[in-house]
Motif scaffolding. Structure first.
Motif, PDB file in Angstrom:
ATOM      1  N   UNK A  15       0.856  -1.167   0.075  1.00 25.68           N
ATOM      2  CA  UNK A  15       0.084  -0.079   0.157  1.00 25.68           C
ATOM      3  C   UNK A  15       0.883   1.232   0.092  1.00 25.68           C
ATOM      4  N   UNK A  16       0.686   1.942  -0.827  1.00 29.87           N
ATOM      5  CA  UNK A  16       1.540   3.173  -0.902  1.00 29.87           C
ATOM      6  C   UNK A  16       0.668   4.582  -1.000  1.00 29.87           C
ATOM      7  N   UNK A  17       1.199   5.445  -0.525  1.00 31.92           N
ATOM      8  CA  UNK A  17       0.553   6.850  -0.185  1.00 31.92           C
ATOM      9  C   UNK A  17      -0.339   6.942   1.131  1.00 31.92           C
ATOM     10  N   UNK A  18       0.219   5.875   2.113  1.00 29.47           N
ATOM     11  CA  UNK A  18      -0.518   6.026   3.060  1.00 29.47           C
ATOM     12  C   UNK A  18      -0.180   7.257   4.044  1.00 29.47           C
ATOM     13  N   UNK A  19      -1.068   7.479   4.922  1.00 29.52           N
ATOM     14  CA  UNK A  19      -0.869   8.609   5.884  1.00 29.52           C
ATOM     15  C   UNK A  19       0.322   8.339   6.770  1.00 29.52           C
ATOM     16  N   UNK A  21       0.835   8.967   9.700  1.00 30.60           N
ATOM     17  CA  UNK A  21       0.314   8.635  10.997  1.00 30.60           C
ATOM     18  C   UNK A  21      -0.495   7.416  10.849  1.00 30.60           C
ATOM     19  N   UNK A  22      -0.629   6.593   9.818  1.00 33.60           N
ATOM     20  CA  UNK A  22      -1.469   5.637   9.759  1.00 33.60           C
ATOM     21  C   UNK A  22      -0.654   4.466  10.460  1.00 33.60           C
ATOM     22  N   UNK A  23      -1.473   3.733  11.425  1.00 33.57           N
ATOM     23  CA  UNK A  23      -0.836   2.648  12.157  1.00 33.57           C
ATOM     24  C   UNK A  23      -1.338   1.228  11.623  1.00 33.57           C
ATOM     25  N   UNK A  24      -0.661   0.276  12.028  1.00 37.71           N
ATOM     26  CA  UNK A  24      -0.945  -1.005  11.509  1.00 37.71           C
ATOM     27  C   UNK A  24      -2.313  -1.388  11.837  1.00 37.71           C
ATOM     28  N   UNK A  25      -2.728  -0.905  12.968  1.00 45.50           N
ATOM     29  CA  UNK A  25      -4.183  -1.057  13.388  1.00 45.50           C
ATOM     30  C   UNK A  25      -5.356  -0.447  12.642  1.00 45.50           C
ATOM     31  N   UNK A  26      -4.707   0.823  11.932  1.00 46.48           N
ATOM     32  CA  UNK A  26      -5.844   1.304  11.048  1.00 46.48           C
ATOM     33  C   UNK A  26      -5.840   0.404   9.677  1.00 46.48           C
ATOM     34  N   UNK A  27      -4.648   0.032   9.196  1.00 44.31           N
ATOM     35  CA  UNK A  27      -4.689  -0.462   8.109  1.00 44.31           C
ATOM     36  C   UNK A  27      -5.209  -1.982   8.168  1.00 44.31           C
ATOM     37  N   UNK A  28      -5.013  -2.605   9.454  1.00 44.11           N
ATOM     38  CA  UNK A  28      -5.703  -3.884   9.518  1.00 44.11           C
ATOM     39  C   UNK A  28      -7.098  -3.784   9.768  1.00 44.11           C
ATOM     40  N   UNK A  29      -7.816  -2.617  10.362  1.00 44.83           N
ATOM     41  CA  UNK A  29      -9.027  -2.199  10.263  1.00 44.83           C
ATOM     42  C   UNK A  29      -9.551  -2.091   8.869  1.00 44.83           C
ATOM     43  N   UNK A  30      -8.942  -1.430   7.868  1.00 46.36           N
ATOM     44  CA  UNK A  30      -9.403  -0.848   6.872  1.00 46.36           C
ATOM     45  C   UNK A  30      -9.518  -1.993   5.953  1.00 46.36           C
ATOM     46  N   UNK A  31      -8.290  -2.733   5.983  1.00 44.91           N
ATOM     47  CA  UNK A  31      -8.147  -3.929   4.840  1.00 44.91           C
ATOM     48  C   UNK A  31      -8.799  -5.155   5.681  1.00 44.91           C
ATOM     49  N   UNK A  43       7.094   0.037   7.293  1.00 40.92           N
ATOM     50  CA  UNK A  43       8.573   0.076   7.233  1.00 40.92           C
ATOM     51  C   UNK A  43       8.872   1.539   7.558  1.00 40.92           C
ATOM     52  N   UNK A  44       9.597   1.651   8.426  1.00 39.57           N
ATOM     53  CA  UNK A  44      10.098   2.931   8.743  1.00 39.57           C
ATOM     54  C   UNK A  44      11.769   3.116   8.436  1.00 39.57           C
ATOM     55  N   UNK A  45      12.114   4.158   8.539  1.00 42.81           N
ATOM     56  CA  UNK A  45      13.557   4.512   8.440  1.00 42.81           C
ATOM     57  C   UNK A  45      14.428   3.706   9.473  1.00 42.81           C
ATOM     58  N   UNK A  46      15.445   3.223   9.055  1.00 41.76           N
ATOM     59  CA  UNK A  46      16.301   2.741  10.221  1.00 41.76           C
ATOM     60  C   UNK A  46      17.016   3.580  11.023  1.00 41.76           C
ATOM     61  N   UNK A  47      17.113   4.851  10.660  1.00 48.55           N
ATOM     62  CA  UNK A  47      17.802   5.875  11.265  1.00 48.55           C
ATOM     63  C   UNK A  47      16.987   6.635  11.711  1.00 48.55           C
ATOM     64  N   UNK A  48      16.009   7.298  10.975  1.00 49.79           N
ATOM     65  CA  UNK A  48      15.271   8.281  11.619  1.00 49.79           C
ATOM     66  C   UNK A  48      14.078   7.727  12.235  1.00 49.79           C
ATOM     67  N   UNK A  49      13.643   6.505  12.047  1.00 49.10           N
ATOM     68  CA  UNK A  49      12.496   5.892  12.502  1.00 49.10           C
ATOM     69  C   UNK A  49      11.310   6.847  11.998  1.00 49.10           C
ATOM     70  N   UNK A  50      11.473   7.298  10.973  1.00 54.40           N
ATOM     71  CA  UNK A  50      10.395   7.862  10.334  1.00 54.40           C
ATOM     72  C   UNK A  50       9.448   7.077   9.369  1.00 54.40           C
ATOM     73  N   UNK A  51       8.141   7.240   9.297  1.00 51.50           N
ATOM     74  CA  UNK A  51       7.475   6.142   8.489  1.00 51.50           C
ATOM     75  C   UNK A  51       7.765   6.736   6.968  1.00 51.50           C
ATOM     76  N   UNK A  52       8.148   5.855   6.445  1.00 54.92           N
ATOM     77  CA  UNK A  52       8.519   5.766   4.764  1.00 54.92           C
ATOM     78  C   UNK A  52       7.276   6.398   3.872  1.00 54.92           C
TER      79      UNK A  52
END
Length: 195
Positions: A15-19, A21-31, A43-52
């Motif tokens: 899934x691309x272009x997700x928010x 701030x989207x969390x796995x729970x949200x995705x799980x609920x939607x999907x 997946x998040x950045x290994x260094x910044x830990x930011x959502x990709x």
DNA sequence: GTTGAGCGTT
């Protein structure tokens, strides 16, 4: 003659272009509305830990994944248009990623001693940490009289214990560990009288 | 009971 449909390698959806701030729970609920979700991973950045910006949704059944892909693809969720497609490769191991990032331009392979991004020590190196601010407790007689330190069950009713004790070569009571308990309320303690 | 650092731009 050939497969008209690109056989999905697995039941994982990309899934691309997700928010962000989207969390796995949200995705799980939607999907999860279209099928049972096996797992969701963002997946998040290994260094910044930011959502990709993208996420993975693994369905238990690929049919559900197809449905979800068809229904959720190009759908506005959280104000963003989700782009769903089948995943291709498998989850990469850190080693693979490291190799890829290493050759990308970064070079924290041998330079960076820290293996974990979170393991980064404070900006200021810890110069010296005092061994231990040992508090000079009054060695007089303030020994937490409130706490019940003595264990009530000194001996256990175990058959094994009984046998072991019998074979003990030291018939004498090796009680050299009690010194304050026994003295206070052990045997008579005739020394407590101020006379 | 598996590993979490998996594709981004066509």
């Amino acid at each position: 003659m050939s497969g008209r449909y690109t056989r999905p390698p697995n039941s994982s959806l990309f899934v691309r272009n997700v928010h962000p701030d989207t969390r796995q729970e949200d995705m799980r609920r939607i999907f999860g509305k279209y099928g049972r979700i096996q797992d969701v991973y963002i997946p998040c950045d290994y260094f910044t830990k930011k959502v990709r910006g993208f996420a993975y949704v693994q369905f238990e059944d690929i049919r559900d994944a197809e449905d979800a892909l068809y229904y959720l693809d190009r759908v506005i969720v959280l104000g963003r248009e989700l782009e769903v497609q089948f995943a291709e490769g498998d989850r990469k191991t850190p080693n693979q990623m490291r190799s890829r990032e290493s050759g990308s331009g970064f070079g924290y392979d041998r330079r960076s001693r820290s293996r974990s991004p979170k393991s980064r020590r404070s900006r200021s190196r810890s110069p010296r940490r005092s061994r231990r601010p040992r508090r000079s407790y009054s060695r007089s007689r303030s020994r937490t009289p409130d706490k019940k330190r003595g264990r009530r069950s000194s001996e256990r009713h175990s058959p094994d214990n009984h046998r072991s004790r019998s074979a003990s070569r030291s018939p004498s009571r090796s009680a050299a560990r009690s010194d304050d308990q026994r003295e206070d309320a052990g045997e008579g303690s005739p020394r407590k009288s101020p006379e």
